[in-house]
Design a protein around this motif. Sequence first.
Motif, PDB file in Angstrom:
ATOM      1  N   GLN A 188      13.326 -43.391  26.940  1.00 56.04           N
ATOM      2  CA  GLN A 188      12.044 -43.550  26.314  1.00 56.04           C
ATOM      3  C   GLN A 188      12.546 -42.161  25.422  1.00 56.04           C
ATOM      4  O   GLN A 188      11.183 -42.288  24.658  1.00 56.04           O
ATOM      5  CB  GLN A 188      11.932 -42.423  28.120  1.00 56.04           C
ATOM      6  CG  GLN A 188      11.945 -44.063  29.260  1.00 56.04           C
ATOM      7  CD  GLN A 188      11.312 -43.641  30.016  1.00 56.04           C
ATOM      8  OE1 GLN A 188      10.896 -42.551  30.187  1.00 56.04           O
ATOM      9  NE2 GLN A 188      12.129 -44.241  31.268  1.00 56.04           N
ATOM     10  N   ALA A 189      13.410 -41.434  25.216  1.00 56.06           N
ATOM     11  CA  ALA A 189      12.969 -40.682  23.997  1.00 56.06           C
ATOM     12  C   ALA A 189      13.096 -40.941  23.357  1.00 56.06           C
ATOM     13  O   ALA A 189      12.272 -40.469  22.423  1.00 56.06           O
ATOM     14  CB  ALA A 189      14.229 -39.010  25.140  1.00 56.06           C
ATOM     15  N   LEU A 190      14.208 -41.642  22.958  1.00 52.45           N
ATOM     16  CA  LEU A 190      14.002 -42.364  21.289  1.00 52.45           C
ATOM     17  C   LEU A 190      12.917 -43.174  21.327  1.00 52.45           C
ATOM     18  O   LEU A 190      12.454 -43.263  19.851  1.00 52.45           O
ATOM     19  CB  LEU A 190      15.389 -43.211  21.485  1.00 52.45           C
ATOM     20  CG  LEU A 190      15.568 -44.269  20.279  1.00 52.45           C
ATOM     21  CD1 LEU A 190      15.742 -43.053  19.135  1.00 52.45           C
ATOM     22  CD2 LEU A 190      17.177 -44.931  19.782  1.00 52.45           C
ATOM     23  N   ASP A 191      12.484 -43.672  22.138  1.00 52.60           N
ATOM     24  CA  ASP A 191      10.675 -44.701  21.701  1.00 52.60           C
ATOM     25  C   ASP A 191      10.143 -43.461  21.227  1.00 52.60           C
ATOM     26  O   ASP A 191       9.095 -43.719  20.616  1.00 52.60           O
ATOM     27  CB  ASP A 191      10.575 -44.785  23.383  1.00 52.60           C
ATOM     28  CG  ASP A 191       9.689 -45.922  22.790  1.00 52.60           C
ATOM     29  OD1 ASP A 191       9.093 -46.659  21.701  1.00 52.60           O
ATOM     30  OD2 ASP A 191       9.051 -47.184  23.818  1.00 52.60           O
ATOM     31  N   LEU A 192       9.642 -42.276  21.890  1.00 51.94           N
ATOM     32  CA  LEU A 192       8.310 -41.334  22.005  1.00 51.94           C
ATOM     33  C   LEU A 192       8.773 -41.006  20.645  1.00 51.94           C
ATOM     34  O   LEU A 192       8.014 -40.076  19.874  1.00 51.94           O
ATOM     35  CB  LEU A 192       8.460 -40.108  23.288  1.00 51.94           C
ATOM     36  CG  LEU A 192       7.817 -39.278  22.864  1.00 51.94           C
ATOM     37  CD1 LEU A 192       5.974 -39.615  22.338  1.00 51.94           C
ATOM     38  CD2 LEU A 192       7.392 -38.068  23.938  1.00 51.94           C
TER      39      LEU A 192
END
Length: 340
Positions: free
Chosen positions: A127-131
Amino acid sequence: MTGAATAYLASVGTALPGDPVDNTVLGKLLGVSEEWIDIFVGTRSRHFGRDLGTGEVRWSLADLCAQAAAEALDSAALEPPDIEFLILSTTTPDTLLPTTASQVADRLGLDYLPVYQLQAGCSGAVQALDLGRTLIASGRRAGLVIGGDVTHRHLDFDRELARIPTDELVNYLLFGDGAGAAVLTAEPVGERVAVRAVLNSLTGLGRPAGQTVDWYGLTDRDQDRPLLREDYKAIEEQVPVMAVEIFWELLEQVGWQVEELDHLLPPQLSERMTTRIVERLAVPGVHEVSCVAETGNTGNALPFLQLARLLPDLKTGQRALAVTVESSKWIKAGFALEKV
């Protein structure tokens, strides 16, 4: 597949607290044999931010995340002014406020930039990578994505451990503490690893949670409910199925054939579960990148720990696929990488 919308991994940093705690030490504390741990979990060691002998907490989540992020910055040869955002994902923040993300930014000397904290489990790093990828696409040039957990705060080593039910005892064997971080950039620098695709999809509509991590306030701290609960039967049944689905969904999303894949980063719930998932995927000739046998399940840190093992072996033109499953509310997650 290049341009403003592509984010690149420039570097990775990791942090594990103290010396590894092996099954001999942990087995004696819990009153179980090393053979039992090997049969049911398979993990050989893990790290804890708390000294199991004295009970002293020696590493906070902020300690570990700041250490991992500083290592990533150093490896990317970037300075704090180069960083334009910070994202931290965790299940176990040090405090609700201030956020651990803001504490880590402070330790790194970062100011006047957006700082995000995501509350998530095993899918949190993705999720952090996606954001982060979205922020890069919006025009930011470089940022930090960080994931970490200190699961020791949910494990009570002061209780009468010999009386712990088996389904609760497994938690003491599965988990460990750690953190990881990566520098994302808009241009291929450092490790020059392009993020080709990210999968981040909630699939748990109407389904009971497979894992619950609770917290207590002043009005409910005396209620008789465990902080950490898992439906291990559901997890053992569903996670391998979801892992296969994620694998093929990612390949379709990025447009790769399975024969073009060089490295696989499988889910890291436990050594036994990872082995079953890899066997079920049945992808011959692909290099498996796993760490859970040595680190335990470190939650949000795991994909970064895998990346730290991957990068020295990732050659120009090679491709890697990471598969992550979060059983809390059944989240499919993963990403595809290519060294350019």
